[in-house]
Design a protein around this motif. Structure first.
Motif, PDB file in Angstrom:
ATOM      1  N   ASP A 133       0.851  -1.193   0.000  1.00 21.29           N
ATOM      2  CA  ASP A 133       0.000   0.000   0.000  1.00 21.29           C
ATOM      3  C   ASP A 133       0.886   1.242   0.000  1.00 21.29           C
ATOM      4  OD1 ASP A 133      -1.774   2.065   0.472  1.00 21.29           O
ATOM      5  OD2 ASP A 133      -2.699   1.153   2.231  1.00 21.29           O
ATOM      6  N   LEU A 134       0.749   2.083  -1.009  1.00 15.90           N
ATOM      7  CA  LEU A 134       1.580   3.274  -1.108  1.00 15.90           C
ATOM      8  C   LEU A 134       1.454   4.194   0.090  1.00 15.90           C
ATOM      9  CD1 LEU A 134       0.662   2.808  -4.481  1.00 15.90           C
ATOM     10  CD2 LEU A 134       2.551   4.430  -4.510  1.00 15.90           C
ATOM     11  N   LEU A 135       0.309   4.150   0.788  1.00 15.57           N
ATOM     12  CA  LEU A 135       0.106   5.011   1.949  1.00 15.57           C
ATOM     13  C   LEU A 135       0.032   4.219   3.248  1.00 15.57           C
ATOM     14  CD1 LEU A 135      -2.498   7.567   0.508  1.00 15.57           C
ATOM     15  CD2 LEU A 135      -0.007   7.752   0.624  1.00 15.57           C
ATOM     16  N   GLY A 136       0.419   2.959   3.213  1.00 14.08           N
ATOM     17  CA  GLY A 136       0.291   2.127   4.395  1.00 14.08           C
ATOM     18  C   GLY A 136       1.606   1.836   5.071  1.00 14.08           C
ATOM     19  N   PRO A 137       1.545   1.297   6.275  1.00  9.84           N
ATOM     20  CA  PRO A 137       2.774   0.950   7.000  1.00  9.84           C
ATOM     21  C   PRO A 137       3.530  -0.188   6.337  1.00  9.84           C
ATOM     22  CG  PRO A 137       0.824   0.136   8.163  1.00  9.84           C
ATOM     23  CD  PRO A 137       0.331   1.005   7.063  1.00  9.84           C
ATOM     24  N   ASP A 138       2.872  -0.906   5.417  1.00 17.37           N
ATOM     25  CA  ASP A 138       3.523  -2.014   4.735  1.00 17.37           C
ATOM     26  C   ASP A 138       4.194  -1.587   3.427  1.00 17.37           C
ATOM     27  OD1 ASP A 138       1.092  -1.495   3.354  1.00 17.37           O
ATOM     28  OD2 ASP A 138       1.121  -3.520   2.502  1.00 17.37           O
ATOM     29  N   TRP A 139       4.235  -0.273   3.151  1.00 15.59           N
ATOM     30  CA  TRP A 139       4.810   0.162   1.877  1.00 15.59           C
ATOM     31  C   TRP A 139       6.223  -0.376   1.739  1.00 15.59           C
ATOM     32  CZ3 TRP A 139       4.306   0.890  -2.833  1.00 15.59           C
ATOM     33  CH2 TRP A 139       5.254   1.544  -3.609  1.00 15.59           C
ATOM     34  N   ASP A 140       6.487  -1.039   0.607  1.00 14.02           N
ATOM     35  CA  ASP A 140       7.773  -1.691   0.365  1.00 14.02           C
ATOM     36  C   ASP A 140       8.131  -1.457  -1.098  1.00 14.02           C
ATOM     37  OD1 ASP A 140       9.842  -3.576  -0.174  1.00 14.02           O
ATOM     38  OD2 ASP A 140       9.230  -4.729   1.584  1.00 14.02           O
ATOM     39  N   LEU A 141       8.975  -0.468  -1.342  1.00  7.66           N
ATOM     40  CA  LEU A 141       9.337  -0.118  -2.717  1.00  7.66           C
ATOM     41  C   LEU A 141       9.957  -1.287  -3.471  1.00  7.66           C
ATOM     42  CD1 LEU A 141       9.649   1.937  -5.008  1.00  7.66           C
ATOM     43  CD2 LEU A 141      11.767   2.723  -3.917  1.00  7.66           C
ATOM     44  N   PRO A 142      10.939  -2.008  -2.925  1.00 16.02           N
ATOM     45  CA  PRO A 142      11.524  -3.128  -3.683  1.00 16.02           C
ATOM     46  C   PRO A 142      10.498  -4.183  -4.096  1.00 16.02           C
ATOM     47  CG  PRO A 142      12.957  -2.545  -1.852  1.00 16.02           C
ATOM     48  CD  PRO A 142      11.685  -1.771  -1.661  1.00 16.02           C
ATOM     49  N   VAL A 143       9.548  -4.490  -3.204  1.00 16.47           N
ATOM     50  CA  VAL A 143       8.519  -5.477  -3.547  1.00 16.47           C
ATOM     51  C   VAL A 143       7.626  -4.948  -4.667  1.00 16.47           C
ATOM     52  CG1 VAL A 143       6.464  -6.689  -2.711  1.00 16.47           C
ATOM     53  CG2 VAL A 143       8.524  -6.606  -1.313  1.00 16.47           C
ATOM     54  N   ALA A 144       7.229  -3.681  -4.571  1.00 13.28           N
ATOM     55  CA  ALA A 144       6.390  -3.083  -5.613  1.00 13.28           C
ATOM     56  C   ALA A 144       7.112  -3.105  -6.961  1.00 13.28           C
ATOM     57  CB  ALA A 144       6.009  -1.658  -5.233  1.00 13.28           C
ATOM     58  N   LEU A 145       8.386  -2.763  -6.970  1.00 11.31           N
ATOM     59  CA  LEU A 145       9.163  -2.765  -8.216  1.00 11.31           C
ATOM     60  C   LEU A 145       9.270  -4.172  -8.787  1.00 11.31           C
ATOM     61  CD1 LEU A 145      12.054  -0.292  -7.274  1.00 11.31           C
ATOM     62  CD2 LEU A 145      10.067   0.163  -8.730  1.00 11.31           C
ATOM     63  N   ALA A 146       9.484  -5.164  -7.924  1.00 16.21           N
ATOM     64  CA  ALA A 146       9.577  -6.547  -8.392  1.00 16.21           C
ATOM     65  C   ALA A 146       8.241  -7.009  -8.976  1.00 16.21           C
ATOM     66  CB  ALA A 146      10.004  -7.456  -7.245  1.00 16.21           C
ATOM     67  N   ASN A 147       7.139  -6.612  -8.338  1.00 15.58           N
ATOM     68  CA  ASN A 147       5.817  -6.984  -8.859  1.00 15.58           C
ATOM     69  C   ASN A 147       5.593  -6.387 -10.240  1.00 15.58           C
ATOM     70  OD1 ASN A 147       5.291  -8.328  -6.485  1.00 15.58           O
ATOM     71  ND2 ASN A 147       3.997  -6.724  -5.620  1.00 15.58           N
ATOM     72  N   LEU A 148       5.935  -5.117 -10.401  1.00 12.51           N
ATOM     73  CA  LEU A 148       5.760  -4.463 -11.693  1.00 12.51           C
ATOM     74  C   LEU A 148       6.673  -5.082 -12.744  1.00 12.51           C
ATOM     75  CD1 LEU A 148       5.582  -0.757 -10.478  1.00 12.51           C
ATOM     76  CD2 LEU A 148       3.691  -2.088 -11.419  1.00 12.51           C
ATOM     77  N   ARG A 149       7.900  -5.344 -12.359  1.00 11.87           N
ATOM     78  CA  ARG A 149       8.859  -5.938 -13.287  1.00 11.87           C
ATOM     79  C   ARG A 149       8.374  -7.285 -13.810  1.00 11.87           C
ATOM     80  NH1 ARG A 149      12.213  -3.699 -16.039  1.00 11.87           N
ATOM     81  NH2 ARG A 149      13.340  -2.699 -14.337  1.00 11.87           N
ATOM     82  N   GLY A 150       7.699  -8.040 -12.962  1.00 15.82           N
ATOM     83  CA  GLY A 150       7.211  -9.346 -13.361  1.00 15.82           C
ATOM     84  C   GLY A 150       5.860  -9.330 -14.055  1.00 15.82           C
ATOM     85  N   SER A 151       5.301  -8.152 -14.248  1.00 17.91           N
ATOM     86  CA  SER A 151       3.984  -8.037 -14.885  1.00 17.91           C
ATOM     87  C   SER A 151       4.130  -8.125 -16.402  1.00 17.91           C
ATOM     88  CB  SER A 151       3.332  -6.706 -14.494  1.00 17.91           C
ATOM     89  OG  SER A 151       2.085  -6.559 -15.116  1.00 17.91           O
ATOM     90  N   ALA A 152       3.422  -9.044 -17.008  1.00 16.91           N
ATOM     91  CA  ALA A 152       3.518  -9.240 -18.455  1.00 16.91           C
ATOM     92  C   ALA A 152       2.524  -8.339 -19.178  1.00 16.91           C
ATOM     93  CB  ALA A 152       3.265 -10.701 -18.793  1.00 16.91           C
ATOM     94  N   THR A 153       2.575  -7.042 -18.877  1.00 15.99           N
ATOM     95  CA  THR A 153       1.654  -6.097 -19.502  1.00 15.99           C
ATOM     96  C   THR A 153       2.340  -4.743 -19.599  1.00 15.99           C
ATOM     97  OG1 THR A 153      -0.601  -5.198 -19.386  1.00 15.99           O
ATOM     98  CG2 THR A 153       0.613  -5.403 -17.301  1.00 15.99           C
TER      99      THR A 153
END
Length: 288
Positions: free
Chosen positions: A127-147
């Motif tokens: 969550d971009l506004l949450g206590p769980d915000w994790d930039l590396p995880v978000a980047l990895a998720n986007l990188r693995g997106s086939a779109t």
């Protein structure tokens, strides 16, 4: 559809009004919840998770809501509550002796044990506004997106809270074409657009008017969002709108062909009038 910053602000307002107080009014107008009575329980907290709202009670129950396209929560004084209870579009009312939270046109309403919230929001990315915000995880998720990067930003499984407004504005400010495959972006470009989106949401959650330009005067708030048919503030090229995303789940994307690598593949290039015009192709697109 309200984006993460708007939902965060809604949660903050509900929390201030209800936290610590006993529930004396409970009227849930979803068939699955019609017999649930929360009276006697106390609100522990109301928090946002991406575009979702979680209202936690000391009884161990969480009331989950999603605003979808047209929903909203209002906070009203008890003396004014009866007239709201008569409305056909009221979907939920949770009140204390001081304030009533009134959910209008809610797209989704559920009640689960607080320990089971993951069944409703566990699929969401950081969550971009949450206590769980994790930039590396978000980047990895986007990188693995086939779109495309535009569709990937809108996929809440990658990162939670971005809608068409902040996707459009973040990509424009980063000079990245929305239809660029996410896997084709280098690490610096991918991090730049996500960091930009995070900054925009974080700044906007404290204001009623969402702005990426720094101005909150009507008509000056955005660079590309809802500005199709109008000149780009940066280069003068006409801003356009086209659909993006997988079939059946397409969303609108506003962009500047001059600043963002030309026409998108779903854009036929025909003239588009400004949104709100009485005629022309552009007027057929509804503001997301």
């Amino acid at each position: 559809m309200p984006e993460g910053d708007t939902v965060w602000r809604t949660a903050h307002r509900l929390h201030r009004a209800l936290s610590g107080a006993e529930v004396v009014l409970c009227d849930l107008r979803f068939p699955s919840l019609a017999t649930l009575d929360l009276r006697g329980a106390h609100t522990l907290e109301v928090v946002s998770r991406g575009k979702h709202l979680l209202h936690r009670f000391d009884s161990g129950v969480t009331l989950h809501s999603h605003l979808k396209m047209e929903g909203q929560w209002r906070v009203e004084a008890p003396i004014d509550t009866p007239r709201w209870l008569r409305r056909d579009d009221l979907r939920a009312a949770v009140g204390t002796t001081s304030w009533s939270a009134l959910g209008l046109r809610l797209g989704q309403l559920d009640a689960v044990p607080t320990s089971a919230e993951g069944t409703l929001v566990g699929h969401l990315g950081p969550d971009l506004l949450g206590p769980d915000w994790d930039l590396p995880v978000a980047l990895a998720n986007l990188r693995g997106s086939a779109t495309t990067i535009g569709a990937a930003l809108l996929d809440q499984r990658n990162l939670a809270g971005i809608g068409t407004l902040w996707a459009s504005e973040s990509l424009f400010l980063s000079r990245i074409g929305p239809w660029t495959p996410a896997a084709d972006l280098d690490d610096a470009d991918l991090e730049r657009v996500v960091t930009r989106a995070h900054t925009l949401l974080d700044q906007s959650r404290h204001h009623a008017v969402q702005s990426s330009t720094g101005s909150r005067r009507k008509g000056e708030e955005h660079y590309v969002h809802a500005r199709s048919g109008r000149p780009c503030r940066r280069c003068g090229t006409t801003i356009r709108v086209a659909m993006i995303g997988p079939a059946g789940r397409e969303r609108t994307m506003f962009y500047c062909p001059g600043c963002q690598q030309g026409l998108g593949p779903t854009d036929d290039g025909r003239p588009q009038r400004p949104l709100g015009s009485s005629s022309g192709r552009g007027s057929s697109y509804r503001r997301p």
